[in-house]
Enzyme design. Structure first.
Site, PDB file in Angstrom:
ATOM      1  N   CYS A   1      16.306   6.783  57.010  1.00 43.45           N
ATOM      2  CA  CYS A   1      15.572   7.955  56.513  1.00 43.45           C
ATOM      3  C   CYS A   1      15.338   7.819  55.013  1.00 43.45           C
ATOM      4  CB  CYS A   1      16.370   9.234  56.789  1.00 43.45           C
ATOM      5  SG  CYS A   1      16.743   9.532  58.524  1.00 43.45           S
TER       6      CYS A   1
ATOM      7  N   ASP B   1      30.330   5.037  18.254  1.00 43.79           N
ATOM      8  CA  ASP B   1      30.145   6.487  18.150  1.00 43.79           C
ATOM      9  C   ASP B   1      29.052   6.891  17.171  1.00 43.79           C
ATOM     10  OD1 ASP B   1      31.415   5.813  15.759  1.00 43.79           O
ATOM     11  OD2 ASP B   1      32.494   7.721  15.665  1.00 43.79           O
TER      12      ASP B   1
ATOM     13  N   CYS C   1      20.343   9.019  58.243  1.00 45.31           N
ATOM     14  CA  CYS C   1      20.901   7.679  58.013  1.00 45.31           C
ATOM     15  C   CYS C   1      20.128   6.973  56.905  1.00 45.31           C
ATOM     16  CB  CYS C   1      20.860   6.850  59.302  1.00 45.31           C
ATOM     17  SG  CYS C   1      19.182   6.555  59.890  1.00 45.31           S
TER      18      CYS C   1
ATOM     19  N   ASP D   1      33.243  -0.895  17.811  1.00 47.53           N
ATOM     20  CA  ASP D   1      32.959  -0.496  16.442  1.00 47.53           C
ATOM     21  C   ASP D   1      34.308  -0.096  15.831  1.00 47.53           C
ATOM     22  OD1 ASP D   1      31.530   0.515  14.124  1.00 47.53           O
ATOM     23  OD2 ASP D   1      31.962   2.506  14.929  1.00 47.53           O
TER      24      ASP D   1
ATOM     25  N   ASP E   1      25.339   2.318  16.053  1.00 47.60           N
ATOM     26  CA  ASP E   1      25.841   1.618  17.242  1.00 47.60           C
ATOM     27  C   ASP E   1      24.863   1.696  18.411  1.00 47.60           C
ATOM     28  OD1 ASP E   1      28.336   0.970  16.037  1.00 47.60           O
ATOM     29  OD2 ASP E   1      29.053   2.991  16.445  1.00 47.60           O
TER      30      ASP E   1
END
Length: 733
Positions: free
Chosen positions: A17, A620, A14, A420, A624
């Protein structure tokens, strides 16, 4: 040196733990971070290897009461073997429990077939102490570490029912030969059996949450056909080397990442990129291991192996996302830390209050047992990680790689997206559209331009290189090349210093010739990107070169869909104002920031965050990366640079911006499931504990409800597997 390592952990039951293991790991100064996931049964630990080693970490986890091993492929088969073992124990437990339960079903009809007290003791004892030994072992570990867990509740509850039955046997021992008092051995045996069944079904269901990972792992073939000295031989993937030549026949799965050196074909990359249509591939094109070759024989040269392959990186990203904690889970962990002690207090109060009020301590103990059994924090621990696992798996199948759980959780609340332009909204494959030279020939200007940019991966540089190849122009040697961030690049060619510059550098150098400015403005109004070739020694413009890029077919639909979601769109680009505004106008983008330097992109992102916006950045390129890292959610195109992908929380495996609404969609679905799961996990206890305390739930019914709570949370998470990236369908129509 800082190391990251994953450990498989046995014995967790659970959320308590999870808290205990994390607490003991984080208490060690050599461990910088530790994250434990109940659903995957893994711990991800970051540590300084000069101060602590793997064995010491395993010892720390053992000290908390759990068994840990370094994650390996073998561990996965071990888990399957453990499931078979658990199944056998459940059958044994059920066979011993049935004779205690079946007669109870006939008692309402006046039929009393309950075995004698001695037979009940004989049947219940192995269930309690042999089959149920795991509960005692885990409970003892919890007590030693001064913490509580689900197994402690089960151990106390079932031992109470068993002990009460034993007490009643001793109390009525003189009459046992002719009269059997009502005992509760069946209660303790049924609770243990039900809990074991619940844990088994839960483990089986949790395995289904990793189906996306398993599907990816099965993509790579185990062997490849290698060409050597004109001969073909079969080698295992482990024995391949970089630069080996691989033969791939039609319909075969491509075994490794590589570059096509002979032939052309179509490749199905759907299970890697989510793209359902085959992709055309020709000489010098890259292919990804795990994709399927189409209708032609091709030869590829190996470019990446093992952990460096695209498939391995994808699997690692998804696994990492599934082991990292979502922010909402931290709140749940804090609640669960106090949960077990609180339940123990409620159970004691229930026993004492019921005993004094009803003067019936036998009933009081049963009420306390019911409280202990129904109050299981297991469902709380599973609510978030199971949703994250299924959500990231479903996203991966659609070509959306979510690197961390925080990105998945935050994406649903995005209010603004910054794009971008080049490579994100446009194809990122500009071509030379116009060239005007002054005081030298166009061929010479092109030669200088291409020589300075030779080898560069910048889209504009590739366009110039392509143009020189088309016109068979000879390149010169460029030396002392130096980047001018946000302004261009300079280099020395044939003893002269040149710069390929943006308008910004022209302004800084006060080179504003009206004729040239008018010409540039005309091209800018056509939506073209402009660069200037400048001789630096006696500053003068030698040429103007302009580029035209194509807007992606899916970009306009993406903006429309985001607007329907109520998300504002802005475009941040280093390109000129005319080109930026033309693209923004065509797509319907709300706001444009043009001629923005890379470092200023991140400043704009922070500006929006200060306004209270939840902002995502989509890009990309290397330029950026700062903005991707600064945004609440960074979204990178896998068609771009590795730097951009490493700076982002989400990577789109295709160049299509339509995956952006899909990423937001799966985030909303996943977050919705998390909230549903937490609601059900809490509601079981909010309703169940008072009913059990008041005597309206027997320990047996409480045990069934507890098992059902965990199972229902996992089952609800698995419904996420039905999510489909609907925008992919629209894109391919």
């Amino acid at each position: 040196m800082l190391q990251n390592m994953s450990f498989d952990i046995k014995g967790m039951t659970c959320a308590s733990c999870v808290n205990r293991i994390e607490k003991i790991l984080k208490s060690n100064e050599a461990i910088s971070s530790a994250s434990v996931n109940l659903a995957t049964e893994k711990a991800t630990v970051q540590f300084h290897d000069q101060n602590i080693d793997v064995n010491k970490i395993i010892h720390l986890i053992a000290k908390a009461g759990y068994e840990a091993t370094v994650t390996t492929v073998k561990n996965k088969s071990d888990k399957e073997a453990q499931l078979k073992k658990d199944k056998s124990r459940i059958w044994l437990s059920a066979l011993l429990t049935l004779p205690l339960v079946v007669p109870m079903l006939f008692e309402p009809f006046g039929l009393h077939w309950m075995p004698s007290a001695w037979w009940q003791l004989l049947l219940a004892t192995p269930v309690q102490f042999y089959i149920g030994a795991r509960f005692y072992k885990s409970a003892w570990s919890a007590i030693k570490s001064r913490a509580g867990n689900m197994d402690l509740l089960v151990a106390i509850g079932t031992t109470s029912a068993y002990g009460l039955s034993l007490y009643l046997m001793l109390k009525h021992r003189e009459h046992l030969s002719h009269h059997t008092p009502h005992l509760y051995f069946e209660g303790s045996a049924v609770i243990i059996t039900l809990v074991l069944i619940g844990k088994y079904l839960e483990s089986k269901a949790k395995q289904q949450t990793t189906t996306a990972i398993k599907a990816l792992q099965k993509l790579q073939p185990s062997t490849a056909q290698v060409l050597s000295d004109g001969m073909e031989k079969q080698l295992s993937i482990e024995n391949l080397s970089l630069k080996d030549i691989i033969l791939v026949r039609p319909g075969e799965r491509i075994p490794v990442d590589g570059v096509i050196i002979k032939g052309q074909t179509q490749v199905d990359e759907s299970l890697i990129t989510g793209e359902s249509l085959p992709v055309d591939k020709k000489m010098n094109d890259k292919v990804v291991g795990g994709s399927i070759n189409g209708d032609s024989v091709i030869q590829i040269q190996v470019s990446a192996l093992g952990t460096e392959s695209m498939l391995a990186k994808i699997i690692r990203l998804v696994e990492d996302a599934q082991t990292v904690k979502a922010p909402i889970q931290r709140m749940v962990d804090k609640v669960s830390a106090y949960f077990v002690p609180a339940v123990l207090v409620i159970a004691i109060i229930t026993i004492v209050a019921t005993g004094f009020i009803l003067k019936d301590w036998e009933t009081a103990i049963l009420h306390g047992v019911a409280v202990l059994v129904i109050a299981c924090p297991c469902a709380l621990g599973l609510a978030t990680p199971t949703s994250i696992m299924v959500g990231t798996g479903a996203a991966a199948k659609a070509g959306i790689l979510i690197k961390d759980a925080e990105a998945l959780e935050v994406a649903h609340s995005i209010t603004t997206i910054a794009f971008d332009k080049t490579g994100t909204l446009t194809e990122g494959k500009p071509s030379v559209s116009f060239l005007k030279s002054f005081n030298l020939s166009e061929a010479k200007a092109l030669s200088i331009l291409a020589s300075i940019q030779n080898g560069s991966e910048h889209p504009l540089a590739r366009a110039v290189t392509k143009k020189t190849k088309e016109e068979n122009i000879t390149l010169l040697e460029a030396t002392n090349i130096k980047a001018l961030p946000g302004r261009g690049i300079e280099a020395e060619v044939d003893g002269k210093r040149y710069a390929i510059a943006s308008k910004r550098l022209l302004v800084e150098m006060n080179m504003n010739d009206k004729t040239m400015t008018d010409l540039a403005q005309t091209r800018e109004n056509l939506g073209e990107t402009i660069s200037y070739l400048i001789e630096l020694e006696a500053p003068k413009v030698l040429a103007i070169i302009t580029f035209k890029d194509t807007i992606k077919d899916s970009a306009k639909m993406t903006i429309q869909m985001l607007k329907k979601m109520g998300i504002k769109n802005i475009m941040l680009t280093g390109d000129n104002q005319g080109s930026a505004r033309l693209v923004a106008s065509e797509l319907g983008i709300d706001e444009v920031r043009s001629e923005v330097l890379p470092q200023h992109k991140s400043e704009i992102i922070r500006e929006y965050k200060e306004r209270g916006e939840i902002i995502a950045m989509v890009g990309d390129g290397i330029n950026d990366a700062p903005a991707l890292a600064a945004a609440d959610v960074g979204i990178a195109m896998a068609t771009g640079t590795d730097v951009a992908m490493h700076s982002s929380g989400i990577t789109l495996m295709r160049g299509s911006p339509l995956l952006i609404p899909d990423a937001i969609s799966i985030s909303k679905k996943t977050y919705g499931k998390i909230k549903q799961n937490l609601f059900w996990a809490f509601i079981y206890n909010i309703i169940g504990i008072p009913l059990a305390a008041l005597g309206h739930l027997s320990p047996v019914i409480a045990g069934a409800a507890m098992a059902l709570s965990s199972l229902s949370v996992v089952a609800n998470s698995l419904l996420l597997k039905r999510w489909k990236a609907s925008n992919m369908i629209k894109e391919n129509l």
